[in-house]
Design an enzyme around this catalytic site. Sequence first.
Site, mmCIF file in Angstrom:
data_model
loop_
_atom_site.group_PDB
_atom_site.id
_atom_site.type_symbol
_atom_site.label_atom_id
_atom_site.label_comp_id
_atom_site.label_asym_id
_atom_site.label_seq_id
_atom_site.Cartn_x
_atom_site.Cartn_y
_atom_site.Cartn_z
ATOM 1 C CG HIS A 52 1.669 4.078 -3.415
ATOM 2 N ND1 HIS A 52 0.073 4.336 -4.363
ATOM 3 C CD2 HIS A 52 0.547 3.214 -2.096
ATOM 4 C CE1 HIS A 52 -0.804 4.407 -3.780
ATOM 5 N NE2 HIS A 52 -0.404 4.100 -2.868
ATOM 6 C CB CYS A 53 3.615 6.493 1.264
ATOM 7 S SG CYS A 53 3.564 6.400 3.070
#
Lengths: 144, 464
Positions: free
Chosen positions: B188-189
Amino acid sequence: MAETHSLQDLQQPTVSSKVYVQRDYSSGTLSKFQTKFPSELESRLDKQQFEETIQTLNNLYAEAEKLGGKSYLEGCLACLTAYTIFLCMETHYEKVLKKIGRYIKDQNEKIYAPRGLLLTDPIERGLRVVEITIFEDRSIGSGR
Amino acid sequence: MMKNCEYQQIDPRALSVLPSSAQNHNEKKVQRPRRKWEVFPGKNRFFCDGRIIVARQSGILPLTLGLIVVTCGLFFAFDCPFLVKHLTVFIPVIGGVLFLFVVLSLLRTSFTDPGILPRATPDEAADIEKQIDTSGSSTYRPPPRTKEILINQQVVKLKYCFTCKTFRPPRTSHCSLCDNCVERFDHHCPWVGNCVGKRNYRFFYSFIISLSFLTSFIFGCVITHITLRTQAGKSIVQAIQESPASVVELVICFFSIWSILGLSGFHTYLIASNLTTNEDIKGSWSSKQGAEDSGNPYTYNSIITNCCATLCGPMSPSLIDRRGFLPDEAIPVVSASEIELPPFTAKNDSHMCTQSTKDVLERVVNSFDSHSLCPPGTPKTSPLSVEVSSATAPSAEASPLAGCSRQQDGQPVAASCPPFSRNSKRDSLHSINPAFRLASPSPSMTRATLILGDVPDLGFIPLP
């Protein structure tokens, strides 16, 4: 449960149960379904018929996800046009999904509905399962 | 229910008129038909009537965009005029192309569904429950369930996701920030404000590669600019005083280059070996078993094939049907005469209705809507100004150096999501899904007795 009755032939059948054909991950993350014949369908359907349906579905999904010249070309073309090309044309995968939808509809009409069964397109279940709904076999007409 | 025994032409619309008591929690009948994104159970936000999807915490996407736009703006305004005069006009052209590419890739990464798996319908979940042996007391939480399968002759464990109620496919992981299972979950950026998964990994990769080029290009141009100024006989301090913006750009680029280049290199390695960040971090396929052949079962054993498969492979469709209508409110857009199959009773589970051919055709019609994506560069609403929750960005990196690099310490959230939610998130399933309670497992429960109607947030039907 009460259901709507009508004077027409069409009678709303009640859902007796649902059978789920799970995914087969033996070749990795490709979309493939198990061809094992569920025992609940034994009274309604040929094993052969069922396997053929599932095998055709598996082949169609394999076609959709095939890595080959055509899909690479599509990928590169899409990258070069900053993926705007998908605004005008649909991907190969989507075309095959439509084909699958038509195939399932066809199978339902020809084979499954006369036996009081209904196949649900796996895309509607997130490609997790093939859902087969078994209807109560109560009327004479449904055994067409 | 007795009032439903009317002798009338069966009309699919009648199915939604059945006054199921379980569905009286809102006046669906009198409202406009709602689309499925409106009842999506994950923590996502939708814009453009479901065409654009972002994570709930857009994190520092505004910061990312801001940094890029500001740096490039300063570059075009202050450095380009000098460089055009002294060097070539292609400098702003190249800069412009790179900038455009970066922004488009970034927006495409942020706004694309990463490969979210829709949650299991209650019937499916019940079916799986039945197949799992539970010793079932009502207060005992069952141990984590796993299933072992063979992939390319290698044993892989599939874990059961308590939120989504399915066994996760291989390479799928549950992101706790977005509360969704995502296929081929990478990480998850927070910089793009979205998960990176199967469907947007190529956009993410093109974003970081083009950003590497852009930062290197700007860095090089600014150095050239200052060098050219000093060559005209001035000292560096004088040159900087004439063009203070260049220093700002230098600082930003200098710090960004390390992390971005590092990240690009890391992801190039991942792509070449067909791994995900998640797998690499967990060491799923490292040869820690010694002699046992526990290589990556997904690799094609050829760098080129791995790269092509990941980046140029077929683009799979979104499995969550964001713009489809909820089934019990669906307007039958095709004529009822298409129905050759008997229509189905709504009972308590109208949105669990198996799809008739009418819905298949409807879906096809609806699918044309979902293709008309809002062009990523011009969202109709301005999502970036809407949800600036940067004050509470829990995974915000302390410094711009952090990025999405897995080398960052103490910031596990940025790198990956806990793949298997063993924490109190499981309690959320009770609020999400009152109809199906793990606390009282009763595998022998027949489907007919499942109370399904009061679960509005399950059973939505994905669209190709």
